[in-house]
Design a protein around this motif. Structure first.
Motif, PDB file in Angstrom:
ATOM      1  N   LEU A   1     -18.605   4.749  -6.719  1.00 14.47           N
ATOM      2  CA  LEU A   1     -17.992   3.600  -6.058  1.00 14.47           C
ATOM      3  C   LEU A   1     -18.968   3.038  -5.051  1.00 14.47           C
TER       4      LEU A   1
ATOM      5  N   PRO B   1     -19.248  -0.049  -1.943  1.00 13.94           N
ATOM      6  CA  PRO B   1     -18.451  -1.009  -1.183  1.00 13.94           C
ATOM      7  C   PRO B   1     -18.474  -2.375  -1.863  1.00 13.94           C
TER       8      PRO B   1
ATOM      9  N   HIS C   1       0.838  -1.198   0.000  1.00 10.96           N
ATOM     10  CA  HIS C   1       0.000   0.000   0.000  1.00 10.96           C
ATOM     11  C   HIS C   1       0.878   1.254   0.000  1.00 10.96           C
TER      12      HIS C   1
ATOM     13  N   LYS D   1      -9.550  -3.201   0.784  1.00 10.88           N
ATOM     14  CA  LYS D   1     -10.865  -3.070   0.165  1.00 10.88           C
ATOM     15  C   LYS D   1     -11.528  -1.785   0.651  1.00 10.88           C
ATOM     16  N   TYR D   2     -12.244  -1.120  -0.249  1.00  9.29           N
ATOM     17  CA  TYR D   2     -12.995   0.076   0.125  1.00  9.29           C
ATOM     18  C   TYR D   2     -14.279  -0.354   0.828  1.00  9.29           C
ATOM     19  N   GLU D   3     -14.532   0.207   1.992  1.00  5.67           N
ATOM     20  CA  GLU D   3     -15.703  -0.188   2.772  1.00  5.67           C
ATOM     21  C   GLU D   3     -16.579   0.988   3.172  1.00  5.67           C
ATOM     22  N   GLY D   4     -16.380   2.155   2.558  1.00  4.89           N
ATOM     23  CA  GLY D   4     -17.151   3.339   2.930  1.00  4.89           C
ATOM     24  C   GLY D   4     -18.419   3.493   2.109  1.00  4.89           C
TER      25      GLY D   4
END
Length: 155
Positions: A152, A154, A66, A96-99
């Motif tokens: 986007l 999640p 990252h 992973k995007y979780e927002g």
């Protein structure tokens, strides 16, 4: 008129004067050293195949990647030279995007857009987008710039 020369300035400074500003850097982790070696030797594709095959993408390796991506993403993309493979690498190693759903923007030169070279760096900031669009047309002139909005969700 008086001139200032190096010999006319008395500088009395030592490392103790900087101790409040100096922050010791930790030694790079084994994962960081590995990623630096992979990057130096342009072995990203082989690295991806290995971690997909044996599942060796540890949390520490993902964290090191990252940071490496933040620092060197453009250069990693050049070395991989295949956006499909790069996408697999990013999906495998980045968090992973979780927002909540967000709108993101990408500015690109029209020639690059037409060649399918969209890129991986996007922004939520419209002012930054304007700067990126202006910069991309200076670097690679050739007409209009491209802007696209994505939602986007999640994963």
């Amino acid at each position: 008129m008086a001139f200032i020369t190096p010999s006319s300035i008395e500088i009395s400074m030592n490392l103790d004067d900087l101790k409040d500003y100096y922050r010791a850097r930790p030694k790079p982790s084994e994962e960081r050293l590995l990623l630096n070696a992979i990057h130096k030797r342009s072995r990203w594709v082989e690295f991806l195949n290995t971690i997909l095959k044996d599942g060796s993408a540890t949390p520490a390796l993902k964290e090191a990647f990252h940071l490496k991506w933040i620092e060197s993403g453009h250069f990693i993309r050049e070395k991989v030279n295949n956006d499909e493979i790069l996408t697999k690498l990013l999906v495998t190693l980045l968090p992973k995007y979780e927002g909540e759903a967000v709108t993101i923007y990408r500015g690109k030169n029209e020639d690059r857009f037409n060649s399918g070279s969209i890129g991986f760096c996007w922004t939520q900031d419209r002012e930054l987008l304007r700067c990126l669009v202006a910069d991309s047309t200076h670097v690679n002139p050739g007409g209009c710039s491209y802007r696209r909005t994505r939602q986007l969700r999640p994963l």
